[in-house]
Scaffold this active site. Structure first.
Site, mmCIF file in Angstrom:
data_model
loop_
_atom_site.group_PDB
_atom_site.id
_atom_site.type_symbol
_atom_site.label_atom_id
_atom_site.label_comp_id
_atom_site.label_asym_id
_atom_site.label_seq_id
_atom_site.Cartn_x
_atom_site.Cartn_y
_atom_site.Cartn_z
ATOM 1 C CG HIS A 42 -1.825 1.185 1.306
ATOM 2 N ND1 HIS A 42 -3.090 1.202 0.774
ATOM 3 C CD2 HIS A 42 -1.636 2.410 1.863
ATOM 4 C CE1 HIS A 42 -3.648 2.386 0.999
ATOM 5 N NE2 HIS A 42 -2.792 3.132 1.668
ATOM 6 C CG HIS A 88 -10.451 3.076 3.006
ATOM 7 N ND1 HIS A 88 -10.969 3.204 4.267
ATOM 8 C CD2 HIS A 88 -9.127 3.347 3.133
ATOM 9 C CE1 HIS A 88 -10.015 3.548 5.121
ATOM 10 N NE2 HIS A 88 -8.890 3.645 4.462
#
Length: 745
Positions: A42, A88
């Site tokens: 990420h 998300h």
């Protein structure tokens, strides 16, 4: 080194050896945790960076490109536009409401970190089939989280996507885009500078919510084990939109008063990310005192303080002389402000226990950020796309659609209609009273103005258009060609409002990068995006990569999502929307070539089938169409306009009909492939009869094919020889599709 610890934190054995080489010693627990979150997929983009470099990122209006908190485009008149999109996905699969809400909060902070007033949100969403109760629970929670946070913080949600597919049943996609406006002279970057300057933590206290979120969630697949899912819930952050609202106002006032040298949002990896990135970008070091960090609960270990992803926090770099003024501004807005760090000349990030106390961690700042590892992962096309010689193919020979009756065609069309108002109705899209074209059109259109951000007196009213687009069906057939088509569609959507596309951001949702087929899909998608953006002259100014989107051992279909920003030089009353006008002529601008490969009709209607290649995209033709369409809309020569995309001509015509309450009669569509086939560079326009010849001549001069399909009017949807359906039936199916499934027990 304890081999099990670094693996538990998500680091490979090779990465552990690299850390020892960088430090010249073994890392302690805190240092290992800091490397684990910063070298996670990420934060580091370690599997994607080598491919992302192929995207075109420069253009005449680009003020800030990829690498900062948001991309920034010069809009003229001293105004700049900041834009960013993020995912998300994994938090939303565990806690749908908070996962989506904190996704909204995080993307808003990315925008006002640049000095921009956030003015609009968009949310491309994908869930498993809504016939399943858990999928409905996830979808309902996500939509509620977006509306709950966005409405409370005061940023309108003006559009997005809402789609369902079986591959998302265990792994929903929650992508959020935010756009903001700023005076160009308020632009501030996320980098530290000036030895002796202070790092001030603004906003909420630090707790255990979100600790290790990016490394635990964004690099983990989902299983059927409910205990494993429950164990991940502490990694999901909890948002407070009212704290965020105060933080927005305090931050913008600090920037207006030029009290800030640099500023960074605390998102993934928390303080570790914010301190290392600002120091690394500025070519400096930083000392951080963990005891100076305000805590939400006592007893947090240093590694928890440094990796917590508690929301509504910013790190501002200021001069010591500005501290008193900074504290005054924060006190007025009731925003907590604490000096937690000092800029040094060492190039190292040190974590201290008290300013003169024990050194808990000491690492080169750049090693956490710029010098993170790069992975050259194996790539291989899926076996179904390989011929006997191991070469990639386009998916096989097309299968002609079976013959069918008018009743069957009507049934299929009705099954493809769905009004997204179930979601949009929960969002406030008129905050700031800026929205000119509301959700439900091809793109949102907003005034180019915001509180404190306006063009000089006497300047014409101007606008910005926003569209988000993705199509996993196309990309499952051919990720390269499919991504080209997605970029082209998004550009066409903003042109439907009269805007010229000027910038693009991307959210690249893919499966497990350790699977060679997934990395091949990713690389092909990047090349497709690069080709389309280069051909259309649209720079990529930022983006996000979300890997490990898989559940029960199955990767999602490749789902690149793009957000396109367009500019309108002069807003005029009566911007056309996807609607028909009684007695108007229905024209199709663009080529007639389509394909059923990857089409929505094939995917959703039982019994339909087609293989083969996607329709070809002619980038030169598409550029001419974009220019022509924007001109026709801005000159108000058309009454209605609608991009032809998912579901082909059949769905596009039906959507225009139900949105306007006007039927149509068209001819010349000779079969199901022409009715439901999908292809690029095609747009329907509803035209006053007096303008038909003028538009036909303009299109001919631009080299854009034109076809007169028929006339709008009446209360039936008629495609001669294929379809005869009442407008009332179409309206009922369109309005009732989502409420019906979401009201199921």
């Amino acid at each position: 080194m304890n081999g099990s610890l670094h693996r538990e934190l998500g680091l490979t054995d090779e990465e552990a050896v690299s850390i020892e080489r960088i430090l010249g010693r073994g890392p302690n627990h805190l240092e290992l945790a800091m490397y684990a979150v910063m070298w996670s997929e990420h934060c580091s983009y370690k599997s994607s960076r080598v491919h992302l470099r192929r995207l075109p990122t420069e253009g005449p209006g680009v003020l800030v490109g990829p690498g900062e908190n948001a991309g920034v485009i010069d809009a003229g008149d001293g105004i700049a536009v900041a834009i960013r999109i993020e995912s998300h996905n994994h938090p939303s699969a565990i806690e749908p409401y908070q996962g989506a809400a904190t996704g909204v909060g995080g993307i808003i902070r990315d925008i006002f970190t640049m000095g921009a007033r956030p003015i609009a949100l968009m949310d491309p969403l994908r869930f498993g089939p809504p016939t399943d109760a858990r999928n409905r629970w996830v979808a309902s929670g996500v939509v509620s989280g977006i509306s709950g946070y966005g409405n409370a913080v005061g940023v309108p949600t003006v559009g997005g996507e809402l789609e369902f597919g079986s591959c998302y049943a265990g792994n929903p996609l929650v992508n959020v885009l935010c756009c903001g406006l700023l005076p160009k002279d308020r632009l501030v970057l996320g980098r530290a500078g000036g030895v002796g300057n202070l790092a001030v933590l603004l906003g909420s206290t630090t707790g255990r919510d979100g600790i290790g979120g990016v490394s635990v969630l964004a690099s983990a697949a989902f299983t059927d084990d409910p205990d494993a899912e429950a164990s991940k819930r502490p990694n999901v952050q909890v948002g407070d939109p009212f704290e965020e609202k105060r933080l927005i106002e305090a931050t913008l006032e600090l920037l207006d008063k030029h009290l800030v040298v640099g500023i960074q949002d605390l998102g993934g990896a928390g303080l570790t990310c914010a301190t290392s990135e600002t120091a690394s970008r500025g070519g400096v070091g930083m000392d951080v005192d963990v005891e100076a960090v305000p805590l939400r609960e006592p007893g947090l270990a240093p590694y928890e303080v440094m990796t917590s992803e508690s929301q509504e926090r910013m790190l501002a770099i200021i001069t010591p002389e500005a501290l008193s003024s900074v504290l005054d501004v924060c006190q007025r807005w009731e925003v907590r402000a604490s000096v937690v760090g000092k800029v040094t000349a060492t190039g190292r990030l040190r974590v201290l226990k008290g300013w003169d106390g024990e050194v808990l961690a000491d690492v080169p700042a750049a090693s956490l950020h710029e010098d993170a590892p790069v992975c050259y992962r194996p790539m291989r096309p899926p076996a179904r796309l390989l011929d006997g010689d191991g070469m990639a193919t386009n998916g096989g020979v097309p299968t002609p659609p079976p013959p069918t009756s008018e009743a069957d065609v009507a049934h299929d069309l009705l099954s493809l209609l769905a009004d997204p108002s179930w979601a949009f109705g929960q969002y406030d899209h008129q905050l700031f009273r800026n929205t000119v074209v509301a959700p439900g059109a091809d793109a949102a259109l907003l005034r180019l103005s915001a509180p404190g951000v306006r063009a000089p007196s006497g300047s014409p009213a101007r606008g910005i258009a926003l569209s988000t687009d993705g199509n996993p069906r196309w990309c499952a057939v051919d990720p390269r060609a499919g991504t080209r088509l997605i970029v082209a569609e998004s550009a066409l959507n903003v042109a439907c409002t009269g805007a010229t596309p000027v910038a693009l951001v991307n959210c690249l949702n893919f499966g497990n990068p350790e699977h060679a087929e997934v990395m091949w899909q990713f690389s092909e998608a990047i090349d497709g995006m690069a080709e389309a953006c280069t051909g259309l002259g649209i720079p990529v100014v930022g983006g996000n990569v979300s890997f490990y989107n898989e559940s029960r051992g199955t990767d999602i279909d490749p789902t690149p999502v793009v957000g396109t920003l367009g500019l309108v030089d002069r807003l005029r009353p009566g911007t056309p929307t996807p609607a028909l006008t009684d007695r108007s002529t229905v024209l199709l601008l663009g080529p007639s070539s389509v394909s059923l490969a990857g089409s929505r009709w094939v995917a959703e209607c039982p019994g339909s089938q087609a293989g083969g290649a996607l329709a070809e995209l002619d980038l030169e033709l598409h550029s001419r169409l974009l220019e022509l369409l924007a001109a026709l809309v801005n000159e108000r020569l058309v009454d209605g306009v609608h991009d032809v995309s998912d579901g082909g001509l059949g769905v596009a015509l039906a959507e225009m009909a139900v949105k306007s309450g006007t039927g149509f009669r068209v001819s010349g569509i000779t079969g199901l492939a022409e009715l439901f086939g999908e292809g690029p560079s095609r747009v329907l326009i509803s035209v006053p009869p007096a303008n038909v010849q003028l538009i036909t001549d303009r299109a001919g001069a631009a080299g854009v094919p034109t076809a007169a399909l028929g006339t709008a009017g009446g209360d039936r949807l008629i495609v001669e020889g294929l379809l005869d359906l009442s407008l009332a039936e179409a309206e009922a199916a369109w309005k009732g599709a989502l409420p019906t499934v979401f009201s199921a027990p």
